[in-house]
Design a protein around this motif. Structure first.
Motif, PDB file in Angstrom:
ATOM      1  N   MET A   1      88.535  10.008 -40.334  1.00  0.00           N
ATOM      2  CA  MET A   1      88.275   8.651 -39.865  1.00  0.00           C
ATOM      3  C   MET A   1      86.865   8.248 -40.285  1.00  0.00           C
ATOM      4  O   MET A   1      85.895   8.824 -39.813  1.00  0.00           O
ATOM      5  CB  MET A   1      88.415   8.587 -38.355  1.00  0.00           C
ATOM      6  CG  MET A   1      89.839   8.807 -37.882  1.00  0.00           C
ATOM      7  SD  MET A   1      89.992   8.854 -36.092  1.00  0.00           S
ATOM      8  CE  MET A   1      89.218   7.334 -35.661  1.00  0.00           C
TER       9      MET A   1
ATOM     10  N   GLU B   1      85.466   0.171 -32.619  1.00  0.00           N
ATOM     11  CA  GLU B   1      86.069   0.345 -33.938  1.00  0.00           C
ATOM     12  C   GLU B   1      86.749   1.707 -34.055  1.00  0.00           C
ATOM     13  O   GLU B   1      87.830   1.821 -34.635  1.00  0.00           O
ATOM     14  CB  GLU B   1      85.013   0.171 -35.025  1.00  0.00           C
ATOM     15  CG  GLU B   1      84.571  -1.268 -35.190  1.00  0.00           C
ATOM     16  CD  GLU B   1      83.395  -1.438 -36.129  1.00  0.00           C
ATOM     17  OE1 GLU B   1      82.813  -0.425 -36.587  1.00  0.00           O
ATOM     18  OE2 GLU B   1      83.046  -2.598 -36.414  1.00  0.00           O
TER      19      GLU B   1
ATOM     20  N   GLN C   1      90.705   2.469 -34.736  1.00  0.00           N
ATOM     21  CA  GLN C   1      91.181   3.378 -35.776  1.00  0.00           C
ATOM     22  C   GLN C   1      92.093   4.454 -35.192  1.00  0.00           C
ATOM     23  O   GLN C   1      93.118   4.797 -35.787  1.00  0.00           O
ATOM     24  CB  GLN C   1      90.009   4.048 -36.480  1.00  0.00           C
ATOM     25  CG  GLN C   1      89.329   3.159 -37.496  1.00  0.00           C
ATOM     26  CD  GLN C   1      88.218   3.905 -38.176  1.00  0.00           C
ATOM     27  OE1 GLN C   1      87.155   4.094 -37.585  1.00  0.00           O
ATOM     28  NE2 GLN C   1      88.455   4.329 -39.400  1.00  0.00           N
TER      29      GLN C   1
ATOM     30  N   LYS D   1      95.480   2.923 -34.637  1.00  0.00           N
ATOM     31  CA  LYS D   1      96.230   2.647 -35.861  1.00  0.00           C
ATOM     32  C   LYS D   1      96.604   3.918 -36.616  1.00  0.00           C
ATOM     33  O   LYS D   1      97.739   4.068 -37.059  1.00  0.00           O
ATOM     34  CB  LYS D   1      95.423   1.722 -36.767  1.00  0.00           C
ATOM     35  CG  LYS D   1      95.325   0.310 -36.243  1.00  0.00           C
ATOM     36  CD  LYS D   1      94.508  -0.570 -37.145  1.00  0.00           C
ATOM     37  CE  LYS D   1      94.421  -1.972 -36.548  1.00  0.00           C
ATOM     38  NZ  LYS D   1      93.538  -2.831 -37.322  1.00  0.00           N
ATOM     39  N   GLU D   2      95.649   4.828 -36.773  1.00  0.00           N
ATOM     40  CA  GLU D   2      95.870   5.993 -37.624  1.00  0.00           C
ATOM     41  C   GLU D   2      96.551   7.159 -36.908  1.00  0.00           C
ATOM     42  O   GLU D   2      97.259   7.929 -37.536  1.00  0.00           O
ATOM     43  CB  GLU D   2      94.543   6.456 -38.220  1.00  0.00           C
ATOM     44  CG  GLU D   2      93.936   5.421 -39.158  1.00  0.00           C
ATOM     45  CD  GLU D   2      92.550   5.786 -39.635  1.00  0.00           C
ATOM     46  OE1 GLU D   2      92.137   6.959 -39.475  1.00  0.00           O
ATOM     47  OE2 GLU D   2      91.867   4.893 -40.168  1.00  0.00           O
TER      48      GLU D   2
END
Length: 115
Positions: A1, A45, A49, A52-53
Motif C-alpha cells: 500500500m 487515505e 486504501q 478498496k484493496e
C-alpha cells in the motif's frame, strides 16, 4: 500500500502499527481527534486504501463532514434513529462532502426550534 509510507518517521511507524493490527483483528478503536490535519488526511487515505484493496469494512463514527466524505456510505442519526443515508457512488469526494454538509444543515433542527 503506497499510502503507508507517507508522513514523518513517527507517523509512518504509527500507520504501520495500525495496518498490522488491522490485519490481525476485526476490532480497532482508534481515536483520531488529537491528530494534526496532515496525519488525519494520511490516516483517512490509508483506511480508504484498506477498504478498496483488502476489502476491509470500516465503521467510522464522526461528527466531522470532512472525515465522513472519505466513506462510501454515510448514515446520519437523529434522536437514536437513522435520519438519512448518503451513498457516494461515483461522485468525487468534494461533491460528496458538500452533500454531507447539506444533510447536516437539515439535521440541525426544525423550524419550530427557531421561532
Amino acid at each position: 500500500m503506497k499510502g503507508i509510507t507517507k508522513g514523518s518517521g513517527f507517523h509512518t511507524a504509527l500507520f504501520l502499527r495500525i495496518f498490522r493490527q488491522c490485519v490481525h483483528t476485526t476490532n480497532l478503536y482508534l481515536p483520531t481527534g488529537a491528530l494534526d490535519s496532515k496525519s488525519s488526511k494520511n490516516l483517512l487515505e490509508i483506511m480508504t486504501q484498506m477498504n478498496k484493496e483488502m476489502g476491509a469494512t470500516i465503521l467510522m463514527v464522526t461528527h466531522d463532514a470532512y472525515s465522513a466524505s472519505y466513506a462510501g456510505r454515510v448514515l446520519f442519526l437523529k434522536d437514536g434513529r437513522i435520519f438519512n443515508e448518503l451513498l457516494r457512488g461515483e461522485r468525487t469526494r468534494a461533491v460528496f462532502y458538500h452533500e454531507i454538509l447539506d444533510v447536516l444543515a437539515l439535521l440541525g433542527g426544525d423550524i419550530s426550534d427557531v421561532i
